[in-house]
Enzyme design. Structure first.
Site, PDB file in Angstrom:
ATOM      1  N   ASP A  36      88.519  68.671  40.217  1.00 34.32           N
ATOM      2  CA  ASP A  36      89.132  69.277  41.404  1.00 34.32           C
ATOM      3  C   ASP A  36      88.053  69.548  42.445  1.00 34.32           C
ATOM      4  OD1 ASP A  36      91.112  70.571  43.003  1.00 34.32           O
ATOM      5  OD2 ASP A  36      90.325  72.501  42.319  1.00 34.32           O
TER       6      ASP A  36
ATOM      7  N   ASP B  43      76.733  70.998  37.925  1.00 40.47           N
ATOM      8  CA  ASP B  43      75.987  71.581  39.051  1.00 40.47           C
ATOM      9  C   ASP B  43      75.061  70.526  39.668  1.00 40.47           C
ATOM     10  OD1 ASP B  43      74.584  71.607  36.650  1.00 40.47           O
ATOM     11  OD2 ASP B  43      73.586  73.528  37.006  1.00 40.47           O
TER      12      ASP B  43
ATOM     13  N   LYS C 187      79.327  70.057  31.314  1.00 44.79           N
ATOM     14  CA  LYS C 187      78.401  71.203  31.324  1.00 44.79           C
ATOM     15  C   LYS C 187      78.052  71.498  29.873  1.00 44.79           C
ATOM     16  CE  LYS C 187      76.289  74.626  33.483  1.00 44.79           C
ATOM     17  NZ  LYS C 187      75.173  74.453  34.438  1.00 44.79           N
TER      18      LYS C 187
ATOM     19  N   ASP D 264      86.955  67.125  46.102  1.00 46.13           N
ATOM     20  CA  ASP D 264      86.909  67.654  47.472  1.00 46.13           C
ATOM     21  C   ASP D 264      85.555  67.339  48.104  1.00 46.13           C
ATOM     22  OD1 ASP D 264      89.472  68.805  47.286  1.00 46.13           O
ATOM     23  OD2 ASP D 264      88.830  70.568  48.434  1.00 46.13           O
TER      24      ASP D 264
ATOM     25  N   TYR E 249      93.289  74.628  33.485  1.00 45.11           N
ATOM     26  CA  TYR E 249      94.543  74.588  34.243  1.00 45.11           C
ATOM     27  C   TYR E 249      95.746  74.770  33.324  1.00 45.11           C
ATOM     28  CZ  TYR E 249      92.894  72.976  38.843  1.00 45.11           C
ATOM     29  OH  TYR E 249      92.327  72.879  40.082  1.00 45.11           O
TER      30      TYR E 249
HETATM   31  C1  IPM Z   1      94.436  69.213  44.041  1.00 49.34           C
HETATM   32  C2  IPM Z   1      94.815  70.608  44.426  1.00 49.34           C
HETATM   33  C3  IPM Z   1      95.632  71.215  43.286  1.00 49.34           C
HETATM   34  C4  IPM Z   1      94.740  71.298  42.072  1.00 49.34           C
HETATM   35  C5  IPM Z   1      96.245  72.596  43.586  1.00 49.34           C
HETATM   36  C6  IPM Z   1      97.019  72.601  44.873  1.00 49.34           C
HETATM   37  C7  IPM Z   1      97.108  73.059  42.441  1.00 49.34           C
HETATM   38  O1  IPM Z   1      93.713  71.354  44.753  1.00 49.34           O
HETATM   39  O2  IPM Z   1      95.334  68.399  43.771  1.00 49.34           O
HETATM   40  O3  IPM Z   1      93.239  68.923  44.041  1.00 49.34           O
HETATM   41  O4  IPM Z   1      93.966  72.248  41.919  1.00 49.34           O
HETATM   42  O5  IPM Z   1      94.801  70.375  41.255  1.00 49.34           O
HETATM   43 MG    MG Z   2      91.906  70.229  44.817  1.00 46.44          MG
END
Ligand code: IPM
Ligand code: MG
Length: 356
Positions: free
Chosen positions: A247, A223, A191, A251, A142
């Protein structure tokens, strides 16, 4: 006490979920005798529209001068075709970097009342899900060198994944300290079978772990971790990992909670200043329709009380109110199931306030 809070409500559903968060915080202030003073600043698409840039210097300055920062969500289709450094997401990444917020805590907890909303088979989550993802937030690809160059395969682009010993050390300590206050179990995700950056990461984690003999440590390749998470979610406690893996895994973990609309987050650095935001995005498709789930943002407000201000009772009061409202059967659309009472964003906020 009096606290100064910078508010970056952002785009899409950001402003409406933030409105409920602030209403809840004000009710807490009244109940426990604190004053919260808000300064609203622009970040994301709305800042692009007004100033031509996603993160104006004024926003950074106000955030730096505050006791903490609340963020709603940024982004939307209007700004999707802008070049990388002009996109709304730059506001988020820029604030994380400028404020030195390297530790991102994303707790995924499945409320008993929401077991029906969790897409996993009931027997997989019967023991309850309570995972804390500790994601490194200001390093890795990032923030690494990025660019384009010509190669013999034509134009190429690159984002460098780089981690220093110091960066890994501080995030690992954060994870171990948190684990000590929970179930004393850290799972490191990397990894290292392929990536040199992961090999350094793993060796630093092993070194830091020597200072925490009371905490159990294991390791998973990313993975495999993504697979284990849905196979045996109840066996995880704290997961520590780098920026991009965190990230993705956060999710995935959010789905254990029934909806990404339930997942709060805290981004912390060396001091007490933190940034608190829901894990979900700006959801432009439902923006302005009073359909959004404000719970992730309201729980982020509770995390602010806990981690930046040390107001543990006040934070617990909000968390308990959320649980109570869910137990009473109230649901926003994203967590709705048969026999429950569907409410909008505003009504959900009001119900949480009534149950504080
Ligand atoms: C998160 C989001 C952000 C990230 C994006 C919107 C830049 O997905 O906070 O998880 O990738 O960190
Ligand atoms: Mg995210």
């Amino acid at each position: 006490m009096n606290y100064k809070i910078a508010v970056v409500a952002g785009d899409g559903i950001g402003p409406e979920v933030m409105e409920q968060n602030i209403a809840v915080l004000n009710a807490i202030g009244k109940k426990f005798n604190h004053t919260f003073e808000y300064t609203y600043v622009l970040g994301g698409g709305c800042a692009i529209d007004k100033y031509g840039e996603p993160l104006p210097q004024e926003t950074i300055d106000v955030c730096k001068a505050s006791d903490s920062v609340l963020l709603g969500a940024v982004g939307g289709w209007q700004w999707d075709t802008l070049p990388g450094d002009k996109r709304p997401e730059r506001a988020l990444l820029g604030l994380r970097g400028a404020l030195g917020l390297y530790a991102n805590l994303r707790p995924a907890t499945l409320h008993d009342a929401l077991k029906d909303a969790c897409p996993l088979k009931p027997e997989l989550v019967a023991d309850g899900v309570d995972i804390m993802v500790v994601r490194e937030l200001t390093g890795g690809m990032y923030f690494g060198e990025k660019g384009r160059k010509m190669t013999d395969m034509g134009e190429a682009a690159y984002d460098v994944e780089q981690y220093s010993v110091k960066e890994v050390e501080r995030i690992t300590r954060t994870a171990f300290e948190i684990a000590r206050k929970r179930n004393k179990h850290v799972t490191n995700v990397d990894k290292q079978n392929v990536l040199e950056s992961s090999r350094l990461w793993r060796s630093v984690v092993l070194e830091v772990a020597k200072d925490y003999p009371d905490v159990e440590l294991d390791h998973l390749y990313v993975d495999n971790a993504s697979m284990q998470l849905i196979m045996r979610p109840t066996t995880f406690d704290v997961i520590v990992t780098g920026n991009i893996f965190g990230d993705i895994l956060s999710d995935e973990a959010s789905q254990m909670t029934g909806s990404i609309g339930m997942l709060p987050s805290a981004s912390l650095g060396e001091g007490t200043l933190g940034m608190y935001e829901p894990v979900h995005g700006s959801a432009p498709d439902i923006a302005g329709k009073d359909l959004a789930n404000p719970i992730a943002t309201i729980l982020s407000g509770a995390m602010m009380l806990k981690y930046s201000f040390g107001l543990l009772d006040e934070a617990k009061c909000i968390e308990d109110a959320v649980t109570k409202v869910l137990d009473l059967g109230y649901r926003t659309g994203d967590i709705m199931s048969e026999g429950m009472k569907q409410v909008g964003c505003k009504e959900m906020g009001k119900l949480i306030i009534e149950n504080l």
